[in-house]
Enzyme design. Structure first.
Site, mmCIF file in Angstrom:
data_model
loop_
_atom_site.group_PDB
_atom_site.id
_atom_site.type_symbol
_atom_site.label_atom_id
_atom_site.label_comp_id
_atom_site.label_asym_id
_atom_site.label_seq_id
_atom_site.Cartn_x
_atom_site.Cartn_y
_atom_site.Cartn_z
ATOM 1 C CG ASP A 1 -1.964 0.928 1.318
ATOM 2 O OD1 ASP A 1 -2.839 1.389 2.022
ATOM 3 O OD2 ASP A 1 -2.327 1.503 -0.062
ATOM 4 C CE LYS B 1 -1.023 3.271 -3.821
ATOM 5 N NZ LYS B 1 -0.916 2.587 -2.592
ATOM 6 C CG ASP C 1 -5.430 -0.180 -1.244
ATOM 7 O OD1 ASP C 1 -5.345 1.004 -0.686
ATOM 8 O OD2 ASP C 1 -6.385 -0.439 -1.646
ATOM 9 C CG ASN C 2 -4.621 2.423 -3.440
ATOM 10 O OD1 ASN C 2 -3.808 2.066 -2.781
ATOM 11 N ND2 ASN C 2 -5.668 2.631 -3.317
ATOM 12 C CD GLU D 1 -8.623 4.715 -0.126
ATOM 13 O OE1 GLU D 1 -8.727 3.680 -0.462
ATOM 14 O OE2 GLU D 1 -7.277 5.436 -0.119
HETATM 15 C C1 705 Z 1 10.803 4.569 -3.001
HETATM 16 C C2 705 Z 1 10.090 4.681 -1.629
HETATM 17 C C3 705 Z 1 9.215 3.338 -1.904
HETATM 18 N N1 705 Z 1 9.324 2.374 -0.570
HETATM 19 C C4 705 Z 1 8.670 2.755 0.581
HETATM 20 N N2 705 Z 1 9.107 2.245 1.700
HETATM 21 C C5 705 Z 1 8.152 2.638 2.808
HETATM 22 N N3 705 Z 1 7.326 3.534 2.987
HETATM 23 C C6 705 Z 1 6.986 4.053 1.769
HETATM 24 C C7 705 Z 1 7.653 3.781 0.539
HETATM 25 N N4 705 Z 1 7.019 4.676 -0.571
HETATM 26 C C8 705 Z 1 5.925 5.262 0.064
HETATM 27 N N5 705 Z 1 5.982 4.947 1.568
HETATM 28 C C9 705 Z 1 5.030 5.442 2.605
HETATM 29 O O1 705 Z 1 3.847 4.989 2.232
HETATM 30 C C10 705 Z 1 2.645 5.882 2.124
HETATM 31 C C11 705 Z 1 2.499 6.060 0.796
HETATM 32 C C12 705 Z 1 1.356 5.477 0.382
HETATM 33 C C13 705 Z 1 1.018 5.726 -1.197
HETATM 34 N N6 705 Z 1 -0.432 5.658 -1.241
HETATM 35 C C14 705 Z 1 -1.071 6.273 -2.176
HETATM 36 O O2 705 Z 1 -0.467 6.997 -3.025
HETATM 37 C C15 705 Z 1 -2.523 6.304 -2.379
HETATM 38 C C16 705 Z 1 -3.325 7.160 -2.813
HETATM 39 C C17 705 Z 1 -4.616 7.115 -2.968
HETATM 40 C C18 705 Z 1 -5.132 8.080 -3.927
HETATM 41 C C19 705 Z 1 -6.419 7.907 -4.555
HETATM 42 C C20 705 Z 1 -7.045 8.787 -5.276
HETATM 43 C C21 705 Z 1 -6.529 10.091 -5.356
HETATM 44 F F1 705 Z 1 -7.500 10.970 -5.910
HETATM 45 C C22 705 Z 1 -5.713 10.564 -4.508
HETATM 46 C C23 705 Z 1 -5.178 9.511 -3.474
HETATM 47 C C24 705 Z 1 -5.351 6.165 -2.274
HETATM 48 C C25 705 Z 1 -4.667 5.140 -1.722
HETATM 49 O O3 705 Z 1 -5.390 3.974 -0.953
HETATM 50 C C26 705 Z 1 -3.389 5.239 -1.722
HETATM 51 O O4 705 Z 1 -2.568 4.152 -0.926
HETATM 52 C C27 705 Z 1 3.662 7.237 2.947
HETATM 53 O O5 705 Z 1 3.249 6.879 4.371
HETATM 54 C C28 705 Z 1 4.927 6.892 2.258
HETATM 55 O O6 705 Z 1 5.686 7.676 3.307
HETATM 56 MG MG MG Z 2 -3.993 2.477 -0.453
#
Ligand code: 705
Ligand code: MG
Length: 214
Positions: free
Chosen positions: A141, A144, A169-170, A199
Site C-alpha cells: 500500500d 504504486k 491496494d489501489n 476509500e
Molecule cells: C521509494 C520508496 C518506496 N518504498 C517505500 N518504503 C516505505 N514507505 C513508503 C515507500 N513508499 C511510500 N511509502 C510511504 O507509504 C505511504 C504512501 C502511500 C501511497 N499511497 C497512495 O498514494 C494512495 C493514494 C490514493 C489516492 C487515490 C485517489 C486520489 F485522488 C488520491 C489518492 C489512495 C490510496 O489508498 C493510496 O494508498 C506514505 O506514508 C509514504 O511515506
Molecule cells: Mg492505499
C-alpha cells in the site's frame, strides 16, 4: 505552524477512540475520513476484504509496505495469532511518529514492529535484521510505482514460499498497471481481483490477491 493531516487524524483517535480497543480506533479514523478530512487509509470497505484475507491466511509472518498512519496496521494486527511476526515499513519519519501513537492507542504495539526506512533498502535486510525466512502474507500500500520492483525484490531475496499471499491496494485507483500485468501473466502467481471502491468514495478501486506458486 499548521498541523498535518496525520496529526489531526491522531488527535481525532486520541479524542474519540477507547484506549486499548482496536475496533474503536478503526471506527474513529473512518469517521474522521468520512466527516472531516479524506485520507488514504485502505478504509472500511476494502478493509473488510483485507480482514477476510488475513483471517483466511492466518499468517505466522506478515509484512506491510507503507504504514502511513497505521490504519491497516491496526486492522491486520488485531486479527493475528499471538507470536505472529508482523513488520510494517514506513520511510516518512513524521508518519512513523503518528503511526506509532495510533498503534499504541489501539493497544497492539506489542504485535507489530514499525520500521523507519524505504522498502528497497529494508527488504534485503529482513533475514539478517529480523530473522525472517519467508513471509506468509504481504500487504502492499506504498507508492504504486514501487509495487513491481518490490515484488521482484521479494523473489530475488527468497522471501516468498509456495503459498505466500500478496495483497495489493489501489490496483485501479490510483492504479498499478505494470504490477497487475506482471502478477496476472506470470506463471509463478495465481491472481484474483476483489472489486470495491476507493476509500470513502464511490470511485472504482479494488485489491489484487496474488498467491506465489513457488
Ligand atoms: C521509494 C520508496 C518506496 N518504498 C517505500 N518504503 C516505505 N514507505 C513508503 C515507500 N513508499 C511510500 N511509502 C510511504 O507509504 C505511504 C504512501 C502511500 C501511497 N499511497 C497512495 O498514494 C494512495 C493514494 C490514493 C489516492 C487515490 C485517489 C486520489 F485522488 C488520491 C489518492 C489512495 C490510496 O489508498 C493510496 O494508498 C506514505 O506514508 C509514504 O511515506
Ligand atoms: Mg492505499
Amino acid at each position: 505552524t499548521r498541523s498535518t493531516r496525520p496529526q489531526r487524524m491522531l488527535k481525532a483517535v486520541q479524542k474519540n477512540a477507547t484506549k486499548g480497543n482496536p475496533e474503536s480506533v478503526i471506527s474513529a479514523i473512518d469517521y474522521f475520513c468520512k466527516h472531516s478530512e479524506w485520507a488514504m487509509n485502505v478504509g472500511d470497505e476494502k478493509g473488510s476484504i483485507l480482514d477476510s484475507v488475513v483471517t483466511e491466511v492466518n499468517p505466522s509472518t506478515v509484512l506491510e509496505l507503507g504504514t502511513y498512519c497505521g490504519y491497516s496496521t491496526v486492522r491486520i494486527a488485531r486479527l493475528l495469532s499471538p507470536g505472529t511476526k508482523f513488520i510494517t515499513l514506513e520511510f516518512n519519519p513524521a508518519n512513523v511518529t503518528v503511526a506509532r501513537q495510533i498503534i499504541a492507542h489501539a493497544g497492539i504495539q506489542d504485535k507489530v514492529t514499525v520500521v523507519e526506512g524505504s522498502s528497497g533498502d529494508l527488504i534485503p535486510q529482513m533475514k539478517e535484521r529480523f530473522g525472517i525466512t519467508t513471509f506468509d502474507f504481504i500487504f502492499l500500500d506504498h507508492w504504486k510505482d514501487r509495487y513491481l520492483p518490490d515484488i521482484k525484490l521479494f523473489e530475488e531475496c527468497g522471501l516468498l514460499r509456495k503459498g505466500s499471499v500478496l495483497l495489493a491496494d489501489n490496483v485501479i485507483c490510483p492504479g498499478a498497471p505494470e504490477y497487475l500485468e506482471y502478477v496476472r501473466n506470470s506463471p509463478r502467481y495465481e491472481s484474483r481481483y476483489y472489486p470495491a471502491h476507493l476509500e470513502y468514495t464511490k470511485v472504482e478501486d479494488g485489491l489484487e490477491k496474488s498467491v506465489f506458486l513457488g
